[in-house]
Write an enzyme that holds these catalytic residues in place. Sequence first.
Site, PDB file in Angstrom:
ATOM      1  N   SER A 125      49.579  18.689  25.559  1.00 56.87           N
ATOM      2  CA  SER A 125      50.011  18.844  26.725  1.00 56.87           C
ATOM      3  C   SER A 125      51.787  18.459  27.433  1.00 56.87           C
ATOM      4  CB  SER A 125      48.918  18.116  27.757  1.00 56.87           C
ATOM      5  OG  SER A 125      49.568  18.403  29.078  1.00 56.87           O
ATOM      6  N   TYR A 150      45.222   9.886  30.199  1.00 62.55           N
ATOM      7  CA  TYR A 150      44.288  11.378  29.245  1.00 62.55           C
ATOM      8  C   TYR A 150      45.954  12.048  28.487  1.00 62.55           C
ATOM      9  CZ  TYR A 150      44.452  16.406  29.332  1.00 62.55           C
ATOM     10  OH  TYR A 150      45.368  17.458  28.391  1.00 62.55           O
ATOM     11  N   LYS A 154      46.895  12.221  24.602  1.00 61.00           N
ATOM     12  CA  LYS A 154      48.241  13.175  24.122  1.00 61.00           C
ATOM     13  C   LYS A 154      48.417  12.747  23.274  1.00 61.00           C
ATOM     14  CE  LYS A 154      45.031  16.938  25.181  1.00 61.00           C
ATOM     15  NZ  LYS A 154      44.482  17.875  24.333  1.00 61.00           N
TER      16      LYS A 154
HETATM   17  C1  WQD Z   1      49.584  22.227  39.959  1.00 59.41           C
HETATM   18  C2  WQD Z   1      50.427  21.504  41.490  1.00 59.41           C
HETATM   19  C3  WQD Z   1      50.028  19.818  42.542  1.00 59.41           C
HETATM   20  C4  WQD Z   1      45.875  21.259  43.614  1.00 59.41           C
HETATM   21  C5  WQD Z   1      47.567  19.146  35.315  1.00 59.41           C
HETATM   22  C6  WQD Z   1      47.552  18.001  34.309  1.00 59.41           C
HETATM   23  C7  WQD Z   1      47.706  18.890  32.684  1.00 59.41           C
HETATM   24  C8  WQD Z   1      47.601  19.550  32.407  1.00 59.41           C
HETATM   25  C9  WQD Z   1      47.591  20.820  33.359  1.00 59.41           C
HETATM   26  C10 WQD Z   1      45.586  19.476  30.931  1.00 59.41           C
HETATM   27  C11 WQD Z   1      51.455  20.718  41.615  1.00 59.41           C
HETATM   28  C12 WQD Z   1      50.053  21.084  43.336  1.00 59.41           C
HETATM   29  C13 WQD Z   1      47.058  21.157  43.096  1.00 59.41           C
HETATM   30  C14 WQD Z   1      45.969  21.533  45.209  1.00 59.41           C
HETATM   31  C15 WQD Z   1      47.578  21.131  45.222  1.00 59.41           C
HETATM   32  N1  WQD Z   1      45.491  19.946  32.068  1.00 59.41           N
HETATM   33  N2  WQD Z   1      48.334  20.959  44.047  1.00 59.41           N
HETATM   34  N3  WQD Z   1      46.371  21.524  45.565  1.00 59.41           N
HETATM   35  O1  WQD Z   1      48.986  18.426  37.548  1.00 59.41           O
HETATM   36  O2  WQD Z   1      51.016  19.921  36.963  1.00 59.41           O
HETATM   37  O3  WQD Z   1      48.711  19.388  35.438  1.00 59.41           O
HETATM   38  O4  WQD Z   1      46.676  20.527  34.876  1.00 59.41           O
HETATM   39  O5  WQD Z   1      46.204  19.326  30.143  1.00 59.41           O
HETATM   40  O6  WQD Z   1      48.101  17.598  31.948  1.00 59.41           O
HETATM   41  O7  WQD Z   1      48.611  16.748  34.832  1.00 59.41           O
HETATM   42  O8  WQD Z   1      48.361  20.734  37.808  1.00 59.41           O
HETATM   43  O9  WQD Z   1      47.473  22.727  39.052  1.00 59.41           O
HETATM   44  O10 WQD Z   1      46.573  19.959  39.307  1.00 59.41           O
HETATM   45  O11 WQD Z   1      48.917  20.819  40.113  1.00 59.41           O
HETATM   46  O12 WQD Z   1      49.002  21.423  46.320  1.00 59.41           O
HETATM   47  O13 WQD Z   1      44.549  21.246  45.738  1.00 59.41           O
HETATM   48  O14 WQD Z   1      49.621  22.646  42.324  1.00 59.41           O
HETATM   49  O15 WQD Z   1      50.492  18.948  43.777  1.00 59.41           O
HETATM   50  O16 WQD Z   1      52.436  20.814  42.032  1.00 59.41           O
HETATM   51  P1  WQD Z   1      49.379  19.636  37.037  1.00 59.41           P
HETATM   52  P2  WQD Z   1      48.022  21.203  38.361  1.00 59.41           P
END
Ligand code: WQD
Length: 343
Positions: A125, A150, A154
């Site tokens: 990841s 998590y 990785k």
């Molecule tokens: C994306 C953007 C949030 C939810 C995570 C894990 C990573 C991988 C992918 C496994 C950010 C914003 C989110 C919401 C929002 N998983 N957001 N409102 O955090 O980039 O990555 O998932 O491997 O390891 O860390 O993905 O989709 O949670 O967030 O504004 O309800 O959307 O702040 O900018 P992230 P995400």
Amino acid sequence: METVLLTGGMGYIGSHTAVELLREGYDVIIADDLSNSSAEVLDSIEKITGIRPLFYQVNAADKEQMQPIFRDRAVSAVIHFAGYKAVGESVAKPLMYYRNNIDSALTVLELMAEHEVQRFIFSSSATVYGEHNVPPMTEDLPTGGITNPYGWTKYMIEQILRDAAKADQELSVVLLRYFNPIGADESGLIGEKPNGIPNNLMPYVAQVAAGIRDHLNVFGNDYPTPDGTGIRDYIHVTDLARGHVAALRYSRTHTGAETFNLGTGRGVSVLELIHAFEKANGIKIPYEIAPRRAGDIAEMYAAPDKAEKILHWRAEKTIEDCCRDTWRFQKKIADELRILRSH
Ligand code: WQD
């Protein structure tokens, strides 16, 4: 015809990779404990491809349960998806995450060594890039400075794999660093189905669109980005799956450990994703600006050049494709729920 074992192959990325491998003529075996997926995914894979992969309901960390697969089947390569992956949960339950994720990898690697299986593809990841690197992320950047257990699992499994490849000259290890997988197979039969309240952006947007959630909370609009909201590299899960097929082909003539980013190379902000979803599906997504989420970084996107050059792979689907395919799957879930409720 090569036989490929997918541990965690009933999950979101695993099931899409199974579909793409079957479409390419590979023989697929799935090992999954169904702790974060359901057996109906197997029916969907069969509906999509016409082939029902051999399925073992087993825990990848349990050597006793996993042994028969390697004993009875001519496994040519393993793609290792099995592992817990909820960032927030890993902060609350670190020991469960270290035990499960690291044991699963070690058990599979030991069985591979005992049965002379020499090709291992790992679901890593972009989270291993931590919060100190400046995008675009290239594979040679230092990793670490991670904000959750998590992500550390990785990071640690990547290190285990590099050491294993150093010790065994015959071993091929390919580390695939995913950016933000979203979307669903164009059939609408498989997709992301998180348990409970979605942590990730796209599934949450899809549930707002389906009326399951009232509105989206945008976690901060005061980041140093053009529109103030977080920027990520959203890659269609089918493109990601095809990246695994390319990595599998590469591993046939490769030994050692090699790392590849699987991303589009394009950064998209939260607001841009909301607008793309609204445009692609003709649905308004109400949202409110909320405080930043702990652990979030402003910007993360890939430099995708190495995979393009060496794996001859690059992401082809657009953010609109992702939004359309996500919504098609979400509607199917909603229909299923309605039918369930009507009985
Ligand atoms: C994306 C953007 C949030 C939810 C995570 C894990 C990573 C991988 C992918 C496994 C950010 C914003 C989110 C919401 C929002 N998983 N957001 N409102 O955090 O980039 O990555 O998932 O491997 O390891 O860390 O993905 O989709 O949670 O967030 O504004 O309800 O959307 O702040 O900018 P992230 P995400």
